[in-house]
Design a protein around this motif. Structure first.
Motif, short mmCIF file in Angstrom:
data_model
loop_
_atom_site.label_atom_id
_atom_site.label_comp_id
_atom_site.label_asym_id
_atom_site.label_seq_id
_atom_site.Cartn_x
_atom_site.Cartn_y
_atom_site.Cartn_z
N SER A 93 0.81 -1.22 0.00
CA SER A 93 0.00 0.00 0.00
C SER A 93 0.85 1.28 0.00
N ALA A 94 2.14 1.15 0.35
CA ALA A 94 3.00 2.35 0.35
C ALA A 94 3.84 2.45 -0.93
N VAL A 95 3.68 1.49 -1.84
CA VAL A 95 4.46 1.53 -3.09
C VAL A 95 3.97 2.69 -3.96
N ARG A 96 4.93 3.43 -4.53
CA ARG A 96 4.55 4.58 -5.37
C ARG A 96 5.15 4.51 -6.77
N ARG A 97 6.06 3.52 -6.99
CA ARG A 97 6.66 3.35 -8.31
C ARG A 97 6.61 1.87 -8.70
N VAL A 98 6.40 1.61 -9.98
CA VAL A 98 6.27 0.21 -10.42
C VAL A 98 7.47 -0.62 -9.98
N ASN A 99 8.66 -0.03 -10.11
CA ASN A 99 9.87 -0.79 -9.79
C ASN A 99 9.99 -1.14 -8.31
N ASP A 100 9.21 -0.47 -7.48
CA ASP A 100 9.24 -0.78 -6.05
C ASP A 100 8.29 -1.92 -5.67
N PHE A 101 7.50 -2.37 -6.61
CA PHE A 101 6.64 -3.53 -6.34
C PHE A 101 7.53 -4.77 -6.19
N PRO A 102 7.14 -5.73 -5.33
CA PRO A 102 7.84 -7.02 -5.32
C PRO A 102 7.77 -7.66 -6.72
N ALA A 103 8.75 -8.48 -7.04
CA ALA A 103 8.79 -9.11 -8.37
C ALA A 103 7.51 -9.89 -8.64
N GLU A 104 6.93 -10.50 -7.58
CA GLU A 104 5.71 -11.31 -7.77
C GLU A 104 4.52 -10.43 -8.19
N PHE A 162 -3.52 -5.47 -23.38
CA PHE A 162 -3.33 -4.01 -23.30
C PHE A 162 -2.39 -3.68 -22.15
N PRO A 163 -1.67 -2.58 -22.28
CA PRO A 163 -0.73 -2.23 -21.20
C PRO A 163 -1.45 -1.75 -19.93
N VAL A 164 -0.85 -2.07 -18.80
CA VAL A 164 -1.36 -1.52 -17.54
C VAL A 164 -0.69 -0.16 -17.35
N GLU A 165 -1.47 0.91 -17.33
CA GLU A 165 -0.87 2.25 -17.18
C GLU A 165 -1.11 2.87 -15.82
N ILE A 166 -2.13 2.35 -15.12
CA ILE A 166 -2.44 2.89 -13.79
C ILE A 166 -2.64 1.72 -12.83
N MET A 167 -2.09 1.83 -11.63
CA MET A 167 -2.30 0.80 -10.60
C MET A 167 -2.71 1.50 -9.32
N SER A 168 -3.60 0.87 -8.57
CA SER A 168 -4.02 1.48 -7.32
C SER A 168 -3.76 0.52 -6.17
N VAL A 169 -3.20 1.06 -5.09
CA VAL A 169 -2.86 0.22 -3.94
C VAL A 169 -3.55 0.70 -2.66
N GLY A 170 -4.61 1.49 -2.82
CA GLY A 170 -5.36 1.98 -1.65
C GLY A 170 -6.30 3.09 -2.06
N PRO A 171 -7.17 3.51 -1.15
CA PRO A 171 -8.21 4.48 -1.53
C PRO A 171 -7.70 5.92 -1.76
N ASP A 172 -6.58 6.29 -1.16
CA ASP A 172 -6.13 7.68 -1.29
C ASP A 172 -5.58 7.98 -2.67
N ARG A 173 -5.65 9.26 -3.03
CA ARG A 173 -5.15 9.69 -4.35
C ARG A 173 -3.68 9.31 -4.51
N GLU A 174 -2.92 9.48 -3.40
CA GLU A 174 -1.47 9.22 -3.47
C GLU A 174 -1.18 7.74 -3.72
N GLN A 175 -2.12 6.90 -3.37
CA GLN A 175 -1.88 5.45 -3.53
C GLN A 175 -2.18 5.00 -4.96
N THR A 176 -1.70 5.77 -5.89
CA THR A 176 -1.92 5.48 -7.31
C THR A 176 -0.59 5.56 -8.03
N ILE A 177 -0.34 4.58 -8.88
CA ILE A 177 0.93 4.53 -9.60
C ILE A 177 0.64 4.67 -11.08
N PHE A 178 1.28 5.65 -11.69
CA PHE A 178 1.12 5.85 -13.13
C PHE A 178 2.38 5.38 -13.84
N CYS A 179 2.25 4.60 -14.92
CA CYS A 179 3.42 4.24 -15.70
C CYS A 179 3.81 5.44 -16.55
#
Ligand code: IMP
Length: 430
Positions: free
Chosen positions: A387-398, A412-429
């Protein structure tokens, strides 16, 4: 040309509201084009929680115009209640920032009564609707003789006369269908008075929104289309009859808003990292076990509108791939990735086996979908809080492997990922 669309690719509740909210400040106008107050989402904005159902998420932003387009069905009392609610939370709502189509159809109390009678009469095959009169209103729209649009409320004599005829017929139908014998007929004049009162309160908002949108597009304004429900609940292309009564896939944008789809430059398909469904109908990857309950608990998978527990299951790439192709998406947003964090292993449905045959095509008939056995690929879980990850590369390999698998299967490519309800908990490729 700059119009973006956000559409759900599964059976609804994909957390589209968060993506719409995030994109709103890059747009001038947010358009809701189908469904009614069967939809619902919670948006957290500047630390406050807002529950929206008919109002587009754009209503929370100063300077953004929200449009409720012709394809929406409107329960005026619910709409006024929602306006009142957001006003009490400090949101300004006026005829300048909320426009409602005069072509949108109106939900009346007899629509709810009819729906209750029809749903109760179904023993095995109840659709499990939200009981908001949505389907019965759309049915009257298609039937025309019992239909009333927002614009009609501003022609009081014509409206009262039409409503009197309609209510007389509805009373006959409802009396005949009511099994308990305590049917109380609707009073046309009382309903007319009530709805003319609503019309007076909504007057400054109601207009020809189609003309407005065409004009604004020509002036270079940026539009954001906000889909309700999901592609698999589409009346024409979804899991009929266990669907909603509007075109809830990307197919609904043109007919619901009056804006040609070719004006849309970016179509974002939203999926959850797993699958949920509310109401009846086949659900091949459903987990009626402790893993399903775990996902429900961690993901707070209970309906926003009805509070019903949502059915939960593994990610179904056959279904999502079909939703993606149907809606014509450019990229994916994968939501609620954090919900799967504690699982040892995570399965993805990569194909169906139907009557002994393996396929990646989503079946058009409900009996084939009911017979479909999911073929799974099982991946290792990441077993770490993301839930605190903010960059794709910081995700665990799994986690990256899981997201790549979804992307490859859907195409299709994944361009947005969400790891929680807050705006900040969103990762954009990038
Ligand atoms: P209706 O839209 O109330 O007619 O319900 C038809 C089907 O669509 C039912 O299975 C509902 O649970 C489902 N449905 C309607 N709105 C939503 C939604 O916003 N999210 C998920 N399912 C929905």
């Amino acid at each position: 040309m700059s119009a973006t669309s956000v559409v759900g690719l599964q059976w609804g509740d994909e957390a589209k509201g968060k993506i719409v909210d995030l994109l709103t400040d890059q747009h001038d106008i947010v358009v809701r084009y189908q469904g009614g107050n069967n939809a619902g989402h919670t948006v957290v904005f500047e630390g406050k929680k807002y529950k929206l159902s008919l109002l587009p998420a754009g209503i929370l932003r100063r300077g953004v115009v929200s449009v409720v387009a012709p394809g929406v069905v409107i329960h005026p009392q619910a709409l006024l209640g929602e306006i009142e609610q957001v006003r009490s939370q400090g949101v300004a709502v006026s005829g300048d920032n909320l426009l409602i189509s005069d072509r949108a159809h109106v939900i009346f109390p007899y629509h709810m009564a009819e729906e209750a009678v029809f749903e109760r009469s179904q023993k095995q095959n109840a659709i499990g609707t939200t009981m908001r009169g949505i389907g019965t209103c759309y049915r009257d729209k298609a039937g025309r003789i019992h239909a009333i649009r927002m614009g009609d409320l501003f022609h009081p004599d014509m409206f009262r006369a039409r409503l009197t005829e309609i209510v007389a017929q509805k009373n006959i139908i409802l009396r005949a269908l009511s099994s308990d014998g305590d049917f109380r007929p609707f009073d046309a004049n009382a309903i007319a008075d009530e709805y003319l009162g609503y019309a007076a309160q909504l007057k400054s908002h109601v207009m020809d929104t189609t003309q407005f949108l065409h004009r604004e597009l020509d002036a270079g304004k940026r539009l954001l289309f906000e889909g309700a429900q999901g592609s698999l609940l589409d009346i024409d292309h979804g899991t009929f009859p266990f669907v909603t009564s509007s075109n809830s896939s990307g197919c609904g944008i043109h007919n619901g808003s009056g804006v040609p789809e070719r004006r849309i430059s970016r179509m974002i398909g939203v999926v959850k990292a797993y699958t949920t469904r509310v109401g009846g109908g086949p659900f091949p990857t459903e987990l009626d076990n402790e893993i399903g309950q775990h996902i429900r608990d961690v993901g707070h998978e209970y309906g926003t509108v009805t509070g019903r527990p949502r059915r939960c299951g593994w990610f179904d790439a056959v279904a999502a791939r079909y939703g993606a192709r149907l809606s014509g998406i450019d990229c994916l947003a994968v939501m609620l990735v954090d919900v799967l964090s504690q699982l040892d292993e995570i399965s993805v449905c990569v194909a169906y086996e139907i009557n002994g045959e393996r396929t990646i095509d989503f079946p058009s008939h409900i009996t084939d979908l009911a017979a479909a056995k999911p073929v799974y690929e099982t991946l290792p879980g990441w077993k770490r809080d993301v839930s605190a990850v903010r960059r794709v590369n910081d995700f665990p390999a799994e986690t990256r492997r899981y997201l790549d698998t979804i992307s490859t299967l859907i195409g299709f490519p994944v361009e947005i990922m969400s790891v929680g309800p807050d705006r900040e908990q969103t990762i954009f490729c990038d």
